[in-house]
Design a protein around this motif. Sequence first.
Motif, PDB file in Angstrom:
ATOM      1  N   PRO A  71       0.835  -1.197   0.000  1.00 19.00           N
ATOM      2  CA  PRO A  71       0.000   0.000   0.000  1.00 19.00           C
ATOM      3  C   PRO A  71       0.878   1.260   0.000  1.00 19.00           C
ATOM      4  O   PRO A  71       1.921   1.306   0.651  1.00 19.00           O
ATOM      5  CB  PRO A  71      -0.780  -0.129   1.307  1.00 19.00           C
ATOM      6  CG  PRO A  71       0.141  -0.893   2.213  1.00 19.00           C
ATOM      7  CD  PRO A  71       0.919  -1.829   1.313  1.00 19.00           C
ATOM      8  N   VAL A  72       0.434   2.262  -0.736  1.00 19.40           N
ATOM      9  CA  VAL A  72       1.189   3.510  -0.829  1.00 19.40           C
ATOM     10  C   VAL A  72       0.207   4.671  -0.949  1.00 19.40           C
ATOM     11  O   VAL A  72      -0.889   4.512  -1.501  1.00 19.40           O
ATOM     12  CB  VAL A  72       2.172   3.473  -2.032  1.00 19.40           C
ATOM     13  CG1 VAL A  72       1.447   3.398  -3.354  1.00 19.40           C
ATOM     14  CG2 VAL A  72       3.128   4.645  -2.021  1.00 19.40           C
ATOM     15  N   ALA A  76      -2.884  12.644  -1.807  1.00 18.96           N
ATOM     16  CA  ALA A  76      -4.000  12.230  -0.955  1.00 18.96           C
ATOM     17  C   ALA A  76      -4.584  10.892  -1.378  1.00 18.96           C
ATOM     18  O   ALA A  76      -5.431  10.338  -0.692  1.00 18.96           O
ATOM     19  CB  ALA A  76      -5.087  13.295  -0.988  1.00 18.96           C
ATOM     20  N   ALA A  77      -4.131  10.348  -2.501  1.00 20.15           N
ATOM     21  CA  ALA A  77      -4.698   9.101  -3.029  1.00 20.15           C
ATOM     22  C   ALA A  77      -3.938   7.892  -2.495  1.00 20.15           C
ATOM     23  O   ALA A  77      -2.709   7.849  -2.547  1.00 20.15           O
ATOM     24  CB  ALA A  77      -4.644   9.104  -4.551  1.00 20.15           C
ATOM     25  N   HIS A 168       1.050   6.713 -15.306  1.00 23.01           N
ATOM     26  CA  HIS A 168       1.834   7.932 -15.105  1.00 23.01           C
ATOM     27  C   HIS A 168       2.005   8.128 -13.602  1.00 23.01           C
ATOM     28  O   HIS A 168       1.031   8.081 -12.854  1.00 23.01           O
ATOM     29  CB  HIS A 168       1.113   9.138 -15.725  1.00 23.01           C
ATOM     30  CG  HIS A 168       1.713  10.441 -15.329  1.00 23.01           C
ATOM     31  ND1 HIS A 168       2.910  10.888 -15.831  1.00 23.01           N
ATOM     32  CD2 HIS A 168       1.295  11.389 -14.446  1.00 23.01           C
ATOM     33  CE1 HIS A 168       3.209  12.055 -15.284  1.00 23.01           C
ATOM     34  NE2 HIS A 168       2.238  12.376 -14.443  1.00 23.01           N
ATOM     35  N   TRP A 169       3.243   8.334 -13.159  1.00 19.60           N
ATOM     36  CA  TRP A 169       3.497   8.556 -11.740  1.00 19.60           C
ATOM     37  C   TRP A 169       3.336  10.038 -11.440  1.00 19.60           C
ATOM     38  O   TRP A 169       4.061  10.860 -11.993  1.00 19.60           O
ATOM     39  CB  TRP A 169       4.909   8.099 -11.374  1.00 19.60           C
ATOM     40  CG  TRP A 169       5.140   8.115  -9.898  1.00 19.60           C
ATOM     41  CD1 TRP A 169       5.604   9.168  -9.161  1.00 19.60           C
ATOM     42  CD2 TRP A 169       4.890   7.057  -8.977  1.00 19.60           C
ATOM     43  NE1 TRP A 169       5.663   8.825  -7.835  1.00 19.60           N
ATOM     44  CE2 TRP A 169       5.235   7.524  -7.693  1.00 19.60           C
ATOM     45  CE3 TRP A 169       4.411   5.758  -9.109  1.00 19.60           C
ATOM     46  CZ2 TRP A 169       5.117   6.753  -6.548  1.00 19.60           C
ATOM     47  CZ3 TRP A 169       4.300   4.984  -7.967  1.00 19.60           C
ATOM     48  CH2 TRP A 169       4.653   5.471  -6.714  1.00 19.60           C
ATOM     49  N   VAL A 174       5.092  11.060  -1.535  1.00 20.38           N
ATOM     50  CA  VAL A 174       4.911   9.606  -1.514  1.00 20.38           C
ATOM     51  C   VAL A 174       5.177   9.087  -0.109  1.00 20.38           C
ATOM     52  O   VAL A 174       6.180   9.438   0.519  1.00 20.38           O
ATOM     53  CB  VAL A 174       5.862   8.916  -2.517  1.00 20.38           C
ATOM     54  CG1 VAL A 174       5.685   7.407  -2.476  1.00 20.38           C
ATOM     55  CG2 VAL A 174       5.639   9.451  -3.924  1.00 20.38           C
ATOM     56  N   ARG A 175       4.259   8.230   0.347  1.00 20.94           N
ATOM     57  CA  ARG A 175       4.437   7.566   1.635  1.00 20.94           C
ATOM     58  C   ARG A 175       4.076   6.101   1.465  1.00 20.94           C
ATOM     59  O   ARG A 175       2.958   5.769   1.069  1.00 20.94           O
ATOM     60  CB  ARG A 175       3.539   8.182   2.695  1.00 20.94           C
ATOM     61  CG  ARG A 175       3.641   7.446   4.020  1.00 20.94           C
ATOM     62  CD  ARG A 175       2.761   8.018   5.079  1.00 20.94           C
ATOM     63  NE  ARG A 175       2.798   7.141   6.241  1.00 20.94           N
ATOM     64  CZ  ARG A 175       2.023   7.308   7.299  1.00 20.94           C
ATOM     65  NH1 ARG A 175       1.176   8.317   7.358  1.00 20.94           N
ATOM     66  NH2 ARG A 175       2.104   6.466   8.305  1.00 20.94           N
ATOM     67  N   LEU A 176       5.045   5.242   1.746  1.00 20.54           N
ATOM     68  CA  LEU A 176       4.780   3.812   1.770  1.00 20.54           C
ATOM     69  C   LEU A 176       4.039   3.529   3.069  1.00 20.54           C
ATOM     70  O   LEU A 176       4.507   3.892   4.145  1.00 20.54           O
ATOM     71  CB  LEU A 176       6.111   3.055   1.702  1.00 20.54           C
ATOM     72  CG  LEU A 176       6.039   1.570   1.409  1.00 20.54           C
ATOM     73  CD1 LEU A 176       5.392   1.320   0.049  1.00 20.54           C
ATOM     74  CD2 LEU A 176       7.420   0.970   1.452  1.00 20.54           C
ATOM     75  N   LEU A 177       2.892   2.899   2.968  1.00 21.74           N
ATOM     76  CA  LEU A 177       2.058   2.642   4.142  1.00 21.74           C
ATOM     77  C   LEU A 177       2.396   1.296   4.783  1.00 21.74           C
ATOM     78  O   LEU A 177       1.529   0.554   5.217  1.00 21.74           O
ATOM     79  CB  LEU A 177       0.575   2.701   3.745  1.00 21.74           C
ATOM     80  CG  LEU A 177       0.134   4.046   3.148  1.00 21.74           C
ATOM     81  CD1 LEU A 177      -1.276   3.956   2.590  1.00 21.74           C
ATOM     82  CD2 LEU A 177       0.277   5.161   4.172  1.00 21.74           C
TER      83      LEU A 177
END
Length: 181
Positions: A71-72, A76-77, A168-169, A174-177
């Motif tokens: 999960p990432v 906000a997505a 497309h990135w 970015v936060r790795l959850l």
Amino acid sequence: MSENQSSVTPTVVRLPRYTKEEQAEILGDGDDPFGVAAAGLTWLPKEEHFGIRHGGSGGRLVAHAGVLRLPVAIGAAETEVVGVGGVAVAPDVRGQGLARLVVAAALDHARTMGPRHALLFCRPPLVPLYQRLGWRPLDQDVLVEQPGDRLVAMPLRTMVTPLDDDAHWPAEPVRLLSLPM
């Protein structure tokens, strides 16, 4: 032809498991086989593994790549990526395209897993290798979770690659959850 080379094209196989002993077969049994211990991070084990054996199915394991769905949050997505990690090629067979083969097999499988991107973390000297394999470095810090509810900026270089033609990135935080892979 040297004894390290073979006239047979190496074949990537899916490994039923990947043990510490198999990792040592590739990289030796040193304390820091990936050169990342100084980062002080706790890592997730990969769930699916791909390898190349020298000399066929019963031969020595000489390359590996693992994948794991993660999960990432991008801005906000929340979504998922396929984490690629544990990429290793035995020192005595480097330069023969084995990293390209084993990573390509892992990405072929990743395309069947659902997420639209793959993500990996690597030491700066490996960035050019991954760029040649189609990965793109992210220019921003990536936050990753660590034990004790800590959130830290990943000290290694984060790279991404699309898993489909339309992916497309976004240029968002970015936060790795989860723990990194």
